[in-house]
Design an enzyme around this catalytic site. Structure first.
Site, mmCIF file in Angstrom:
data_model
loop_
_atom_site.group_PDB
_atom_site.id
_atom_site.type_symbol
_atom_site.label_atom_id
_atom_site.label_comp_id
_atom_site.label_asym_id
_atom_site.label_seq_id
_atom_site.Cartn_x
_atom_site.Cartn_y
_atom_site.Cartn_z
ATOM 1 N N ASP A 90 -6.111 -3.510 -2.142
ATOM 2 C CA ASP A 90 -5.011 -3.042 -1.295
ATOM 3 C C ASP A 90 -4.160 -4.185 -0.737
ATOM 4 O OD1 ASP A 90 -3.802 -1.977 1.391
ATOM 5 O OD2 ASP A 90 -4.488 -0.192 0.328
ATOM 6 N N SER B 104 0.826 -1.204 0.000
ATOM 7 C CA SER B 104 0.000 0.000 0.000
ATOM 8 C C SER B 104 0.870 1.268 0.000
ATOM 9 C CB SER B 104 -0.980 -0.038 1.184
ATOM 10 O OG SER B 104 -2.013 0.899 1.025
#
Length: 292
Positions: free
Chosen positions: A168, A53
């Site tokens: 993510d 991320s």
């Protein structure tokens, strides 16, 4: 023959070198910038980087040689500028399309650059939406992989790469502490972003309580938090436990934990505090780092 974006350095081990693992955590991850700056000032050669991320974002920016400019952009970030990067869509699989953010990141991660072009190895972690398993990108175009890695579920639209849907990286692996060694590093510095917050999450995680529901049942909270706050707080709680498990399974040589409890997941306008926290956390581990 196509000219590479970067001159790839031979993989050499310096006297003081390590692979770097960078955790997910939204705006908290701006602290990664301060950590990397401090490591370089200490004379540490970063052999490879693995990130999830925001960790993938900062890692890719660093490997592309754009960290200084990215730092300046983060320090100049305001809430107004943040909203200018938002391209809302009718909620289908996310509230934000993400094209404007990709355009912003393209100033620091060239759109055509491939993992194979990078001067040092980079691993970007995303989550395969179909299988729920960790996906590690080390080949192909970097920017789409980074975009996939930062696709917060329900906030950003997922990304399709090679016929697979990705969200993510933090959904599957908050802190990829095992990857630097798989990339060839013998020593690993990991930067976590989810220590137990003082008096809040720390209490939640350490004190199990058995409760009784009053006879009146329940009522709606009078001071109920907003939906984004509920989602981000819930992710923080889950990420703390996941990060702790990752560290226990693949113990790094040095663990750096910036004090960023006060910074919200989307508060990129708090970058000055985040970078300072990263530098302070690295300085606190300077003796351990010097022994690498």
């Amino acid at each position: 023959m196509k000219k590479p974006f970067f001159q790839r350095n031979p993989f050499r081990r310096a006297a003081h070198s390590a692979g770097l693992a960078l955790a997910s955590g939204g705006a908290k991850g701006v602290a990664h910038i301060g950590v990397i700056e401090s490591l370089e000032e200490m004379g540490i050669t970063i052999e490879c980087v693995a990130g999830s991320s925001i960790g993938a974002v900062v890692g890719a920016v660093y490997v592309c040689g754009s960290l200084k400019r990215f730092r300046e952009a983060m320090l100049a970030m305001t809430r107004r500028k943040m909203f200018q990067l938002v391209d809302p869509v009718f909620p289908k699989s996310g509230f934000i399309r993400g094209d404007k953010l990709v355009e912003f990141l393209g100033d620091f991660i060239p759109a055509g650059v491939r993992f194979e072009d990078l001067p040092i190895p980079l691993a970007v972690v995303a989550t395969d939406f179909g299988t729920g398993q960790r996906a590690v990108f080390t080949q192909g175009l970097v920017l789409p992989a980074v975009r996939a890695s930062m696709s917060i579920p329900g906030v950003f639209e997922p990304v399709e790469i090679g016929g697979r849907i990705y969200v993510d990286g933090g959904a599957a692996d908050v802190l990829p502490a095992d990857l630097p060694r798989r990339l060839g590093a013998r020593r690993v510095i990991a930067v976590g972003l989810h220590p137990p917050p003082e008096g809040s999450l720390g209490t939640v995680m350490s004190e199990e309580r058995f409760l009784e529901v009053p006879s009146k049942g329940y009522a709606r909270a009078k001071k109920s938090p907003g939906v984004i706050s509920v989602v981000m707080r819930s992710i923080d709680i889950m990420d703390h436990a996941t990060e702790a498990a990752s560290i226990a399974a693949d113990k790094p040589d040095v663990l750096i934990l910036p004090e960023i409890h006060q910074i919200g997941t989307l508060e990129f306008d708090q970058s000055t505090a985040a970078i300072g926290a990263g530098r302070a956390a690295a300085a606190a581990r300077s003796r351990e780092i010097a022994r690498l």
